[in-house]
Motif scaffolding. Structure first.
Motif, PDB file in Angstrom:
ATOM      1  N   LYS A   1       0.832  -1.203   0.000  1.00  0.00           N
ATOM      2  CA  LYS A   1       0.000   0.000   0.000  1.00  0.00           C
ATOM      3  C   LYS A   1       0.865   1.250   0.000  1.00  0.00           C
ATOM      4  CE  LYS A   1      -4.368   1.543   1.901  1.00  0.00           C
ATOM      5  NZ  LYS A   1      -5.223   1.661   3.070  1.00  0.00           N
ATOM      6  N   LYS A   2       2.059   1.118  -0.523  1.00  0.00           N
ATOM      7  CA  LYS A   2       2.962   2.261  -0.622  1.00  0.00           C
ATOM      8  C   LYS A   2       3.016   2.734  -2.072  1.00  0.00           C
ATOM      9  CE  LYS A   2       5.889   0.763   3.217  1.00  0.00           C
ATOM     10  NZ  LYS A   2       5.589   1.855   4.158  1.00  0.00           N
ATOM     11  N   VAL A   3       3.210   4.030  -2.228  1.00  0.00           N
ATOM     12  CA  VAL A   3       3.228   4.650  -3.547  1.00  0.00           C
ATOM     13  C   VAL A   3       4.596   5.281  -3.790  1.00  0.00           C
ATOM     14  CG1 VAL A   3       2.183   6.382  -5.043  1.00  0.00           C
ATOM     15  CG2 VAL A   3       0.753   5.130  -3.419  1.00  0.00           C
ATOM     16  N   PHE A   4       5.345   4.711  -4.726  1.00  0.00           N
ATOM     17  CA  PHE A   4       6.661   5.245  -5.068  1.00  0.00           C
ATOM     18  C   PHE A   4       6.493   6.452  -5.983  1.00  0.00           C
ATOM     19  CE2 PHE A   4       9.794   1.914  -3.839  1.00  0.00           C
ATOM     20  CZ  PHE A   4       8.914   0.940  -3.398  1.00  0.00           C
ATOM     21  N   GLU A   5       7.227   7.500  -5.680  1.00  0.00           N
ATOM     22  CA  GLU A   5       7.213   8.659  -6.550  1.00  0.00           C
ATOM     23  C   GLU A   5       8.083   8.366  -7.772  1.00  0.00           C
ATOM     24  OE1 GLU A   5       9.131  12.117  -4.931  1.00  0.00           O
ATOM     25  OE2 GLU A   5       7.986  13.469  -6.219  1.00  0.00           O
ATOM     26  N   GLY A   6       7.466   8.394  -8.948  1.00  0.00           N
ATOM     27  CA  GLY A   6       8.223   8.269 -10.192  1.00  0.00           C
ATOM     28  C   GLY A   6       8.541   9.669 -10.682  1.00  0.00           C
ATOM     29  N   ARG A   7       7.967  10.015 -11.837  1.00  0.00           N
ATOM     30  CA  ARG A   7       8.164  11.407 -12.288  1.00  0.00           C
ATOM     31  C   ARG A   7       7.357  12.379 -11.435  1.00  0.00           C
ATOM     32  NH1 ARG A   7       9.433  11.532 -18.728  1.00  0.00           N
ATOM     33  NH2 ARG A   7      10.645   9.605 -18.707  1.00  0.00           N
ATOM     34  N   GLY A   8       6.259  11.878 -10.886  1.00  0.00           N
ATOM     35  CA  GLY A   8       5.498  12.695  -9.959  1.00  0.00           C
ATOM     36  C   GLY A   8       4.492  13.617 -10.635  1.00  0.00           C
ATOM     37  N   LEU A   9       4.091  14.637  -9.879  1.00  0.00           N
ATOM     38  CA  LEU A   9       3.012  15.543 -10.274  1.00  0.00           C
ATOM     39  C   LEU A   9       3.479  16.543 -11.330  1.00  0.00           C
ATOM     40  CD1 LEU A   9       1.852  16.394  -6.630  1.00  0.00           C
ATOM     41  CD2 LEU A   9       0.760  14.745  -8.169  1.00  0.00           C
ATOM     42  N   HIS A  10       2.573  16.875 -12.228  1.00  0.00           N
ATOM     43  CA  HIS A  10       2.786  17.948 -13.208  1.00  0.00           C
ATOM     44  C   HIS A  10       4.013  17.734 -14.075  1.00  0.00           C
ATOM     45  CE1 HIS A  10      -0.588  20.327 -11.892  1.00  0.00           C
ATOM     46  NE2 HIS A  10      -0.175  20.292 -10.638  1.00  0.00           N
ATOM     47  N   ARG A  11       4.335  16.453 -14.320  1.00  0.00           N
ATOM     48  CA  ARG A  11       5.443  16.137 -15.219  1.00  0.00           C
ATOM     49  C   ARG A  11       4.980  15.085 -16.212  1.00  0.00           C
ATOM     50  NH1 ARG A  11       9.830  15.801 -10.321  1.00  0.00           N
ATOM     51  NH2 ARG A  11      10.313  18.032 -10.232  1.00  0.00           N
ATOM     52  N   LEU A  12       5.375  15.277 -17.452  1.00  0.00           N
ATOM     53  CA  LEU A  12       4.955  14.364 -18.512  1.00  0.00           C
ATOM     54  C   LEU A  12       5.540  12.969 -18.287  1.00  0.00           C
ATOM     55  CD1 LEU A  12       3.469  14.564 -21.350  1.00  0.00           C
ATOM     56  CD2 LEU A  12       5.781  14.600 -22.315  1.00  0.00           C
TER      57      LEU A  12
END
Ligand SMILES: [Zn+2]
Ligand SMILES: [Zn+2]
Length: 300
Positions: free
Chosen positions: A79-90
């Motif tokens: 139930k963990k969410v890894f940040e990839g490119r994240g918010l407001h990024r293509l």
């Protein structure tokens, strides 16, 4: 519950090569799977999730030549969410021409090994979706990678869940939920693994066997609840393991135990395919091979 975010720093992400293309808003989110084999052992060991996400980033940067991991976020069984490119990024994972329309969220399941998404993965995908809606300008759509792009991704189990409207397992705290359930998963958490393997021969006897048999019976399997793990239990175990895409050794170990409670029960039992279909190349490693989006430019 709030999103349990694993920051790039926390998972040891490499720095991106160059600047991100900004993204103001999207129509929603597309859901992905790895397309390769995922070690079922990750269910019992979050450190393996971290290694897997690192290897996916490595594959996307060094194999595909992308500037960073292609996904916006990655959802793991814990139930963990890894940040990839994240918010407001293509993102880059949706395929050429489709990245500006939707954020890309990966669930850590594949087409072999861990095939059925544990509830934790589904919760984490939805946590990422809500985060993207609240902070990233994502619209209401939840789609699969295959919607509008020629790919098997995100695999049958995840895609079936998307098509059902991506319900919260257990029907709890979904956005706008009316509180009377309706989710397909029953949201059950597995009781603690008893700490010994349930196997035959010789017959294994005990309350832990009875607990497992009762659970399998509740899932629709034809099995006696007698507290004795013999040939019949072993056969049910093997068929269940094949159905779940894990090694069919007929032994209830930690992974098979957890799956008995936490794997979605839809359409079970049914005759398993002999082997998972592996059309196309995996989009992430685990198995070697180029990404299905390999060579696709990052430009929207
Ligand atoms: Zn995909
Ligand atoms: Zn994890």
């Amino acid at each position: 519950m709030a999103i349990d975010l694993v920051s790039r720093r926390a998972w040891g992400a490499r720095a991106p090569r160059g600047g991100y293309t900004p993204l103001n808003a999207t129509r929603g989110v597309k859901v992905h799977y790895t397309g390769g084999r995922v070690d079922p052992g990750i269910v019992g060991d979050h450190d393996l999730c971290i290694s897997l996400v690192q290897s996916i980033q490595r594959h996307h940067m060094d194999g595909n030549g992308w500037m960073d991991i292609g996904y916006s976020f990655v959802a793991c069984p814990h139930k963990k969410v890894f940040e990839g490119r994240g918010l407001h990024r293509l993102p880059a994972a949706n395929g050429s021409g489709l990245n500006s329309g939707h954020y890309a969220v990966l669930g850590l399941v594949g087409n072999a090994g861990l095939v059925q998404p544990p509830d934790g993965v589904l919760h984490a995908i939805l946590d990422a979706v809500e985060h993207l809606r609240e902070r990233g300008g994502a619209g209401r759509e939840i789609k699969g990678h295959r919607d509008g792009y020629s790919t098997d991704c995100p695999g049958e189990p995840l895609y079936a869940w998307v098509r059902r409207g991506a319900p919260r397992p257990g029907g709890g705290d979904g956005d706008g939920g009316d509180g009377d359930g309706g989710g397909d998963g029953d949201g059950t958490k597995a009781p603690p693994f008893p700490g010994r393997l349930l196997r035959y021969p010789p017959v294994t006897r005990g309350e832990d066997v009875r607990t497992w048999q009762r659970r399998m019976r509740a899932r629709g399997w034809d099995i006696a609840v007698d507290g004795a793990y013999g040939a019949e239990s072993r056969e049910v175990c093997r068929r269940f393991q094949r159905r779940q895409g894990v090694a069919d050794d007929g032994v209830v170990g930690p992974v098979t135990w957890r799956l008995a409670w936490e794997a979605p029960a839809a359409a079970e039992p049914r005759e398993p395919a002999d082997a998972p279909r592996t059309p196309g190349a995996p989009e992430t490693p685990g198995a070697a091979g180029a990404s299905e989006t390999s060579g696709a430019p990052e430009a929207p």
